[in-house]
Write a protein that holds these residues in place. Structure first.
Motif, PDB file in Angstrom:
ATOM      1  N   GLN A 105       0.913  -1.298  -0.071  1.00 54.97           N
ATOM      2  CA  GLN A 105      -0.056   0.218  -0.021  1.00 54.97           C
ATOM      3  C   GLN A 105       0.634   1.474   0.017  1.00 54.97           C
ATOM      4  N   CYS A 106       1.789   1.040   0.636  1.00 52.84           N
ATOM      5  CA  CYS A 106       2.847   2.700   0.895  1.00 52.84           C
ATOM      6  C   CYS A 106       3.679   2.620   0.005  1.00 52.84           C
ATOM      7  N   LEU A 107       3.962   1.394  -1.028  1.00 51.25           N
ATOM      8  CA  LEU A 107       4.300   2.031  -2.695  1.00 51.25           C
ATOM      9  C   LEU A 107       3.209   2.566  -3.258  1.00 51.25           C
ATOM     10  N   GLU A 108       2.186   1.831  -3.792  1.00 46.02           N
ATOM     11  CA  GLU A 108       1.206   2.136  -4.623  1.00 46.02           C
ATOM     12  C   GLU A 108       1.017   3.674  -4.176  1.00 46.02           C
ATOM     13  N   GLU A 109       0.478   3.911  -2.616  1.00 51.08           N
ATOM     14  CA  GLU A 109       0.128   5.684  -2.840  1.00 51.08           C
ATOM     15  C   GLU A 109       1.295   6.620  -3.597  1.00 51.08           C
ATOM     16  N   LYS A 110       2.768   6.332  -2.535  1.00 48.52           N
ATOM     17  CA  LYS A 110       3.532   6.569  -3.562  1.00 48.52           C
ATOM     18  C   LYS A 110       4.110   6.750  -4.670  1.00 48.52           C
ATOM     19  N   GLN A 111       3.479   5.945  -5.472  1.00 49.12           N
ATOM     20  CA  GLN A 111       3.674   6.473  -6.817  1.00 49.12           C
ATOM     21  C   GLN A 111       2.728   6.363  -7.117  1.00 49.12           C
ATOM     22  N   GLU A 112       1.230   6.443  -6.694  1.00 50.06           N
ATOM     23  CA  GLU A 112      -0.239   7.397  -7.124  1.00 50.06           C
ATOM     24  C   GLU A 112       0.415   8.841  -6.901  1.00 50.06           C
ATOM     25  N   GLN A 113       1.207   9.604  -5.970  1.00 52.27           N
ATOM     26  CA  GLN A 113       1.662  10.870  -5.638  1.00 52.27           C
ATOM     27  C   GLN A 113       2.160  11.071  -6.480  1.00 52.27           C
ATOM     28  N   LYS A 114       3.690  10.159  -6.644  1.00 49.30           N
ATOM     29  CA  LYS A 114       4.373  10.682  -7.747  1.00 49.30           C
ATOM     30  C   LYS A 114       3.782  10.903  -9.312  1.00 49.30           C
ATOM     31  N   ASN A 115       3.178  10.243  -9.558  1.00 48.19           N
ATOM     32  CA  ASN A 115       2.627  10.254 -11.144  1.00 48.19           C
ATOM     33  C   ASN A 115       1.377  11.446 -10.948  1.00 48.19           C
ATOM     34  N   LYS A 116       1.057  11.655  -9.877  1.00 43.23           N
ATOM     35  CA  LYS A 116      -0.042  13.084 -10.049  1.00 43.23           C
ATOM     36  C   LYS A 116       0.972  14.430  -9.960  1.00 43.23           C
ATOM     37  N   THR A 117       2.104  13.985  -9.391  1.00 41.74           N
ATOM     38  CA  THR A 117       2.965  15.239  -9.491  1.00 41.74           C
ATOM     39  C   THR A 117       3.369  15.241 -10.676  1.00 41.74           C
ATOM     40  N   LEU A 118       3.732  14.185 -11.344  1.00 43.80           N
ATOM     41  CA  LEU A 118       4.123  14.588 -12.955  1.00 43.80           C
ATOM     42  C   LEU A 118       2.743  15.020 -13.705  1.00 43.80           C
ATOM     43  N   SER A 119       1.920  14.827 -13.455  1.00 46.08           N
ATOM     44  CA  SER A 119       0.467  15.211 -14.083  1.00 46.08           C
ATOM     45  C   SER A 119       0.555  17.168 -13.776  1.00 46.08           C
ATOM     46  N   PHE A 120       0.877  17.229 -12.663  1.00 45.71           N
ATOM     47  CA  PHE A 120       1.049  18.623 -12.437  1.00 45.71           C
ATOM     48  C   PHE A 120       2.101  19.202 -12.542  1.00 45.71           C
ATOM     49  N   LEU A 121       2.740  18.777 -12.919  1.00 49.95           N
ATOM     50  CA  LEU A 121       4.300  19.424 -13.707  1.00 49.95           C
ATOM     51  C   LEU A 121       4.249  19.701 -15.301  1.00 49.95           C
ATOM     52  N   ARG A 122       3.017  18.682 -15.779  1.00 45.08           N
ATOM     53  CA  ARG A 122       3.488  18.482 -16.647  1.00 45.08           C
ATOM     54  C   ARG A 122       2.474  19.726 -17.464  1.00 45.08           C
ATOM     55  N   ASN A 123       1.180  19.627 -16.638  1.00 47.15           N
ATOM     56  CA  ASN A 123      -0.293  20.142 -16.878  1.00 47.15           C
ATOM     57  C   ASN A 123      -0.224  21.610 -16.745  1.00 47.15           C
ATOM     58  N   THR A 124       0.579  21.883 -15.701  1.00 45.13           N
ATOM     59  CA  THR A 124       0.311  23.599 -15.563  1.00 45.13           C
ATOM     60  C   THR A 124       1.544  24.658 -15.901  1.00 45.13           C
ATOM     61  N   SER A 125       1.388  25.701 -16.122  1.00 41.33           N
ATOM     62  CA  SER A 125       2.081  26.388 -16.362  1.00 41.33           C
ATOM     63  C   SER A 125       2.428  27.660 -14.889  1.00 41.33           C
ATOM     64  N   TYR A 126       3.873  28.125 -15.395  1.00 39.36           N
ATOM     65  CA  TYR A 126       3.837  28.976 -14.711  1.00 39.36           C
ATOM     66  C   TYR A 126       4.317  30.150 -14.861  1.00 39.36           C
ATOM     67  N   GLN A 127       4.073  31.594 -13.880  1.00 37.51           N
ATOM     68  CA  GLN A 127       3.939  32.631 -14.128  1.00 37.51           C
ATOM     69  C   GLN A 127       5.496  33.087 -14.406  1.00 37.51           C
ATOM     70  N   LEU A 128       5.242  34.136 -15.650  1.00 35.59           N
ATOM     71  CA  LEU A 128       7.146  34.449 -15.436  1.00 35.59           C
ATOM     72  C   LEU A 128       7.480  34.779 -14.730  1.00 35.59           C
ATOM     73  N   GLU A 129       6.352  36.711 -13.999  1.00 36.85           N
ATOM     74  CA  GLU A 129       7.008  37.027 -13.286  1.00 36.85           C
ATOM     75  C   GLU A 129       7.088  36.367 -12.224  1.00 36.85           C
TER      76      GLU A 129
END
Ligand SMILES: Cc1cc2nc3c(=O)[nH]c(=O)nc-3n(C[C@H](O)[C@H](O)[C@H](O)COP(=O)(O)OP(=O)(O)OC[C@H]3O[C@@H](n4cnc5c(N)ncnc54)[C@H](O)[C@@H]3O)c2cc1C
Length: 428
Positions: A268-292
């Motif tokens: 379960q620990c592993l699955e939670e970690k993988q889920e969190q990792k994937n969530k983070t990756l999709s956040f990084l892929r899909n969210t834009s930063y602000q220039l300023e």
């Protein structure tokens, strides 16, 4: 083969003010992935000192009484941790050698003099060590010594560590020509698992070279054998980007769970970690930063400024930008807090962003190997009948009897044309 060990000395008799202190890691990591296991907080320092011409001169006085030098012991020692007498003999031009002064633990005053492995007579060891800076008043607990031992050529084993000749007999550790606690432990667990599985008529448990250092170790031993005490070096693995310490749980926990060695909670620990990792990756892929918000950071990091907004993934792929640099940017901060992303999961996501190109390339190579691994060679295959095989290949394949094409491909002296001949014969 042979191997030796340095003297153990009384730490209270050493003058550490004459040595260089070597502190432990600032942020020590840990072996276990269980959340209950915390990284060490208390660490003991090591110290560095050196031998000298005087020390070497004193050691030489004992050479004629040394079994390693007078010819009574001729076996092969580990090249990578030679005795001090070997070092001054083989590298005669060196005026000094480094010694690491290592405490044996928290609850003992015993100290391990790393770099001073020796089997010279104990009076010589004592005199020579007293000439080392910081060791002028040293007291010995035990002198260094060396031993000679026999081993069985490991090419006589299957990948399960069962001997090919005697069914149900498994070998692990120094008996197979390796040296080292971890090497012995790694083989011990694999031989134990496989002995159990065999006893219960279940399929064998073998780890591939791309899955674990254990896989590299056993594959090397069985296919190449060893002429000297074998140590597991990271340089022996071709898939080092895949075999990381930080992803050992991703590589192995599921396998351990399937054979009943890891419990539900670990899974379960592993699955939670993988889920969190994937969530983070999709956040990084899909969210834009602000220039300023990002340009001042890039300026500080001496990285070229961004002209237009882009995804966080792009930002984090820059070599001089780490997860620590972006964790306080407003979007990231909010995301990490909202989903309670653990540091381990954030780190995994960062590694995948930074090394995705390399990881992908290694994965492709590993898959190629896996295909060869899937082609089994019958155990009684007659290599001698294949006229187009080189005689070296015939001799080696007959002796080693690889179980798969993958294994055959890694035997030294088996070249691509031999492999093609075999593949044709296997109908591929
Ligand atoms: C002097 C020295 C220094 C070393 N220093 C280091 C080091 O600093 N770091 C490191 O990683 N490694 C070191 N090593 C290597 C490491 O200790 C060994 O490689 C490792 O312990 C081997 O483990 P093993 O379980 O294969 O064998 P062993 O630890 O030798 O265990 C084999 C066991 O089998 C028992 N046994 C033998 N015959 C029988 C029988 N017939 N019936 C029942 N039991 C039997 C033996 O008593 C022994 O307990 C050192 C080795 C030596 C000799």
């Amino acid at each position: 083969m042979k191997t030796g060990t340095p003297p153990r000395v009384d730490g209270r008799s050493l003058d550490y003010s004459k040595m260089d202190e070597q502190k432990g890691d600032e942020n020590p990591s840990k072996f276990s992935f269980s959340p209950g296991v915390k990284a060490l907080e208390r660490q003991e320092s090591c110290f560095i000192t050196h031998t000298s011409e005087e020390v070497h001169g004193l050691l030489r006085l004992g050479f004629d009484r040394s079994p390693m030098f007078n010819g009574s012991i001729q076996s092969t020692g580990p090249r990578y941790c030679p005795s001090i007498e070997d070092k001054i003999h083989r590298f005669a031009e060196k005026e000094r050698h480094q010694l690491f002064v290592e405490p044996e633990g928290w609850n003992t005053v015993e100290v391990y003099v790393n770099g001073f492995s020796t089997s010279l007579p104990s009076d010589i060891q004592f005199k020579a060590l007293r000439a080392v800076r910081g060791f002028e008043s040293v007291r010995f607990f035990r002198p260094g010594y060396a031993i000679e031992y026999d081993y069985f050529p490991p090419t006589q084993l299957k990948h399960t560590l069962e001997t090919k000749l005697v069914k149900g007999l498994f070998f692990a550790g120094q008996i197979n020509g390796t040296t080292g606690y971890e090497e012995a432990a790694a083989q011990g667990i694999m031989a134990g698992i496989n002995a159990h599985l065999k006893g219960h008529e279940q399929p064998a448990f073998v780890l591939g070279r791309e899955e674990a250092y254990i896989g590299v170790l056993i594959d090397d031993l069985i296919l190449k054998g060893t002429e000297e005490p074998y140590r597991m070096f990271t340089s022996r693995a071709e898939y080092r980007t895949l075999l990381r310490q930080d992803n050992a749980d991703e590589r192995l926990t599921k396998k351990a769970f399937e054979i009943g060695l890891a419990n539900e909670k670990r899974m379960q620990c592993l699955e939670e970690k993988q889920e969190q990792k994937n969530k983070t990756l999709s956040f990084l892929r899909n969210t834009s930063y602000q220039l300023e918000e990002v340009n001042p950071l890039l300026e500080k990091k001496e990285s070229s400024l961004a002209k237009q907004s882009d995804k966080y993934y792009k930002l984090l792929s820059r070599p001089n930008i780490s997860r620590d640099d972006i964790r306080d940017l407003s979007n990231v901060k909010e995301f990490l807090a909202r989903y309670c992303i653990s540091e381990e999961a954030f780190e995994q996501a960062e590694i995948e962003v930074k090394y995705s190109g390399y990881i992908e390339k290694e994965r492709k190579n590993a898959d190629k190997l896996k295909r060869l691994e899937g082609i089994r060679i019958p155990t009684n295959f007659h290599y001698q009948d294949l006229a187009s095989l080189s005689s070296e290949a015939k001799e080696k394949l007959t002796r080693i009897r690889p179980e798969t094409m993958g294994q055959a491909s890694r035997i030294s002296g088996i070249n691509p044309s031999d492999l093609s001949v075999l593949l044709v014969k296997m109908g591929r």
